[in-house]
Design a protein around this motif. Structure first.
Motif, PDB file in Angstrom:
ATOM      1  N   HIS A 157     -14.001   2.740   1.553  1.00 28.40           N
ATOM      2  CA  HIS A 157     -13.407   4.004   1.998  1.00 28.40           C
ATOM      3  C   HIS A 157     -12.687   4.730   0.846  1.00 28.40           C
ATOM      4  N   GLN A 158     -13.084   4.390  -0.373  1.00 26.22           N
ATOM      5  CA  GLN A 158     -12.591   5.074  -1.566  1.00 26.22           C
ATOM      6  C   GLN A 158     -11.092   4.922  -1.813  1.00 26.22           C
ATOM      7  N   GLY A 159     -10.568   3.800  -1.366  1.00 30.21           N
ATOM      8  CA  GLY A 159      -9.182   3.502  -1.698  1.00 30.21           C
ATOM      9  C   GLY A 159      -9.112   2.998  -3.137  1.00 30.21           C
ATOM     10  N   ASN A 217      -0.521   2.808   8.624  1.00 30.56           N
ATOM     11  CA  ASN A 217      -1.107   3.538   7.507  1.00 30.56           C
ATOM     12  C   ASN A 217      -2.440   2.940   7.121  1.00 30.56           C
ATOM     13  N   GLY A 218      -3.170   3.678   6.309  1.00 26.08           N
ATOM     14  CA  GLY A 218      -4.492   3.211   5.931  1.00 26.08           C
ATOM     15  C   GLY A 218      -5.251   4.253   5.154  1.00 26.08           C
ATOM     16  N   VAL A 219      -6.563   4.026   5.059  1.00 27.81           N
ATOM     17  CA  VAL A 219      -7.387   4.901   4.236  1.00 27.81           C
ATOM     18  C   VAL A 219      -8.584   5.423   5.033  1.00 27.81           C
ATOM     19  N   ASN A 243       0.835  -1.197   0.000  1.00 26.23           N
ATOM     20  CA  ASN A 243       0.000   0.000   0.000  1.00 26.23           C
ATOM     21  C   ASN A 243       0.870   1.246   0.000  1.00 26.23           C
ATOM     22  N   GLY A 301      -2.165  11.823  -3.466  1.00 27.32           N
ATOM     23  CA  GLY A 301      -3.160  11.915  -2.401  1.00 27.32           C
ATOM     24  C   GLY A 301      -4.076  10.708  -2.291  1.00 27.32           C
ATOM     25  N   TYR A 324      -5.092   6.829  -1.750  1.00 33.15           N
ATOM     26  CA  TYR A 324      -4.619   5.639  -1.059  1.00 33.15           C
ATOM     27  C   TYR A 324      -4.610   4.475  -2.049  1.00 33.15           C
ATOM     28  N   GLY A 338     -11.024   8.169   1.448  1.00 28.23           N
ATOM     29  CA  GLY A 338     -10.191   8.278   0.258  1.00 28.23           C
ATOM     30  C   GLY A 338      -8.800   8.846   0.508  1.00 28.23           C
ATOM     31  N   HIS A 339      -8.591   9.433   1.691  1.00 27.86           N
ATOM     32  CA  HIS A 339      -7.282   9.996   2.014  1.00 27.86           C
ATOM     33  C   HIS A 339      -6.327   8.896   2.461  1.00 27.86           C
ATOM     34  N   TYR A 340      -5.085   9.070   2.090  1.00 29.89           N
ATOM     35  CA  TYR A 340      -4.039   8.183   2.595  1.00 29.89           C
ATOM     36  C   TYR A 340      -3.580   8.715   3.954  1.00 29.89           C
ATOM     37  N   VAL A 384       0.835   5.839  -1.208  1.00 28.71           N
ATOM     38  CA  VAL A 384       0.119   7.047  -1.592  1.00 28.71           C
ATOM     39  C   VAL A 384       0.575   7.514  -2.975  1.00 28.71           C
ATOM     40  N   GLN A 388       0.835  14.336  -0.931  1.00 25.81           N
ATOM     41  CA  GLN A 388      -0.459  14.722  -0.362  1.00 25.81           C
ATOM     42  C   GLN A 388      -1.075  13.693   0.571  1.00 25.81           C
ATOM     43  N   GLY A 389      -0.210  12.917   1.220  1.00 26.90           N
ATOM     44  CA  GLY A 389      -0.711  12.031   2.261  1.00 26.90           C
ATOM     45  C   GLY A 389      -1.015  12.836   3.524  1.00 26.90           C
TER      46      GLY A 389
END
Lengths: 205, 205
Positions: free
Chosen positions: A132-134, B92-94, A92, A97, A99, B97-99, A94, B133-134
């Protein structure tokens, strides 16, 4: 939770692990087991990192540590540990922006990708990441065909849910339709970020 | 690359590792070393996962595996392995949609957070994630004060770059200004996602 697995425990797990380790010569160390597709992806990740394109890392192998020695004047030595099933996917990171989350899979099969190559908890993880929109996918290598595809995990999860256990597979014909083919190159070896761009674009539509 | 560290090798690494393992009673197993703040975060991650709020996992401890036994009819046993320095952060994770990418740190210090608790490569990793942009931060627990803060990694990276090696630290007064305080609760124990919302909002402005 330090569980010492007694002999004969976890037979299914053990069978799976044995298959996974089949390639490893017992004379060489585990780390040399040489998953070439995985290496190509790791090198591609290095390329993307060094060129400021994306930050993607392979997660360490999950290990249950049971016994550690602390010799004087040298590094701590793990003397007893066991492989654990991964609860997530292997990679995984980034990208712009977003994920990114993916699993790399290799098959010798020429006509389909059997889904038993994936674990139930990996499917669950993909489902959660998608919610979650990854940006979640599989990089699939048909080693006998020399063809590489990125497949949106959405299709994997759907195929897993729809099909009967015995039949769980995606045919090459299906994959040609739903997947994004990646032409293997030199630097990066697996230029999957181009395919990710396409995937993101199609999701934003 | 299976490197067997000879005695006396990697002395600095070993010192660091010894400190990290100081709490672990040698009678108990390594897994019981009981980092309570970390446990609270892991439970919070479970809460967020089970409530469909975010998908965040702790990365497995990176281990260099050197020797594996494959006894018949039981699980493969790792007989020799060494701890490796983490090249990234722990979590880490989501989320929407954000990292998300963060490190959890605990200090007994009452007036400041000494930055030598972090490694150079973790700072590099934070810098890279920020570039892409994480949402990158540190969860900091002042155990003597019972206070918890989320600090945007941007400040950590800047402090690291600005200051002289001997003085690398963030004072509590600074942290009260730049950080987002988190009130420890029951479920989730460390409700850091609220602070993440604030962080995202401030970044979007």
């Amino acid at each position: 939770m330090a569980i010492k697995y007694p002999n004969g425990h976890l037979p299914l797990y053990n069978e799976v692990r044995k298959k996974q380790l089949k390639r490893a010569s017992q004379k060489t160390t585990f780390s040399n087991r040489g998953m070439r597709f995985e290496e190509a992806i790791n090198q591609s990740n290095d390329y993307y990192l060094n060129h400021g394109i994306a930050v993607i890392h392979k997660k360490p192998t999950p290990v249950q540590i049971v016994k550690v020695d602390y010799p004087k004047r040298s590094a701590a030595v793990i003397k007893e540990a066991y492989f654990k099933d991964a609860s997530t996917t292997d990679y995984n990171g980034v990208y712009q922006g977003h994920y990114l989350d993916f699993e790399a899979k290799e098959t010798k099969n020429k006509t389909s990708f059997p889904l038993q190559n994936l674990h139930e908890h990996q499917i669950n993880h993909m489902r959660q990441c998608l919610t979650h929109q990854g940006i979640c996918f599989i990089l699939l290598w048909f080693s006998s065909l020399n063809r590489c595809f990125l497949i949106d995990s959405q299709y994997i999860v759907e195929a897993w849910e729809k099909q009967e256990i015995e039949r769980k597979s995606l045919s090459l014909t299906q994959i040609e339709k739903i997947g994004i083919e990646i032409t293997v190159g030199i630097a990066p070896r697996i230029p999957f970020i181009k395919a990710v761009d396409q995937l993101i674009e199609s999701k934003e539509k």
